[in-house]
Design a protein around this motif. Structure first.
Motif, mmCIF file in Angstrom:
data_model
loop_
_atom_site.group_PDB
_atom_site.id
_atom_site.type_symbol
_atom_site.label_atom_id
_atom_site.label_comp_id
_atom_site.label_asym_id
_atom_site.label_seq_id
_atom_site.Cartn_x
_atom_site.Cartn_y
_atom_site.Cartn_z
ATOM 1 N N PHE A 95 0.823 -1.201 0.000
ATOM 2 C CA PHE A 95 0.000 0.000 0.000
ATOM 3 C C PHE A 95 0.863 1.260 0.000
ATOM 4 N N THR A 96 1.886 1.283 0.842
ATOM 5 C CA THR A 96 2.759 2.451 0.937
ATOM 6 C C THR A 96 3.505 2.692 -0.369
ATOM 7 N N LEU A 100 3.174 6.104 -2.544
ATOM 8 C CA LEU A 100 4.341 6.919 -2.882
ATOM 9 C C LEU A 100 4.460 7.111 -4.392
ATOM 10 N N GLN A 101 4.138 6.076 -5.153
ATOM 11 C CA GLN A 101 4.214 6.171 -6.616
ATOM 12 C C GLN A 101 3.125 7.083 -7.176
ATOM 13 N N GLU A 102 1.902 6.903 -6.706
ATOM 14 C CA GLU A 102 0.762 7.614 -7.291
ATOM 15 C C GLU A 102 0.635 9.058 -6.797
ATOM 16 N N VAL A 107 10.551 8.495 -6.784
ATOM 17 C CA VAL A 107 11.281 7.466 -7.513
ATOM 18 C C VAL A 107 12.125 6.665 -6.521
ATOM 19 N N PHE A 108 11.897 5.365 -6.487
ATOM 20 C CA PHE A 108 12.621 4.482 -5.570
ATOM 21 C C PHE A 108 12.527 3.052 -6.086
ATOM 22 N N GLU A 124 11.673 0.333 -14.651
ATOM 23 C CA GLU A 124 11.287 -1.039 -15.005
ATOM 24 C C GLU A 124 9.841 -1.299 -14.619
ATOM 25 N N GLU A 125 9.424 -0.808 -13.467
ATOM 26 C CA GLU A 125 8.056 -0.994 -12.986
ATOM 27 C C GLU A 125 7.072 -0.339 -13.940
ATOM 28 N N LYS A 126 7.381 0.899 -14.376
ATOM 29 C CA LYS A 126 6.489 1.597 -15.311
ATOM 30 C C LYS A 126 6.407 0.861 -16.638
#
Length: 141
Positions: A95-96, A100-102, A107-108, A124-126
């Motif tokens: 959830f965290t 943090l992303q949205e 960026v982490f 990579e996640e995107k």
């Protein structure tokens, strides 16, 4: 007691001693406990307890039920949640990360697979999310 029975006939006297010392006093005060104890004691009457009518008591599934019930009882007695703490922490982490992303656009490195605990960079996640969207879209014929 089940574990003593599982170890074989050489543990019968130890099993009976344990039942007499530890379980019999409790069985005298609790009808349901007495019934369960009788079912377990019935395992001693068979040369191969796993093939008896109550052989399921020796199964892996039964062991997992007992472990789960014991863990829940211990956690409840200590005024803690019956759900494992690690599961709660992993849900909180997921959830965290998403928040943090949205919301913050931070960026982490992101944990992509909690089972394997593998990290991937934010880029990579995107790209994984974009390729998943492209692959799940309507297929052209």
């Amino acid at each position: 007691m089940i574990e003593l029975i599982r170890q074989g006939p050489e543990k019968i006297s130890e099993c009976l001693g344990f039942a007499r010392r530890e379980l019999a006093p409790r069985a005298a005060k609790n009808e349901q406990f007495l019934e369960e104890m009788e079912r377990v004691m019935a395992l001693l009457a068979f040369p191969d307890p796993s093939k008896s009518a109550v052989g399921h008591l020796l199964s892996y599934e039964q062991r997992q039920k007992v472990v789960s019930a014991l863990n829940t009882a211990i956690l409840t007695s200590q005024c803690q949640s019956k759900d494992p703490r690690l599961l709660f922490l992993l849900r909180q982490l997921a959830f965290t990360q998403s928040q943090l992303q949205e919301r913050i656009k931070l960026v982490f490195p992101v944990i992509r697979d909690f089972k394997e605990a593998t990290f991937c960079a934010m880029d990579e996640e995107k790209s994984l999310k974009i390729s998943e969207k492209e692959n799940s879209g309507p297929k052209q014929q």
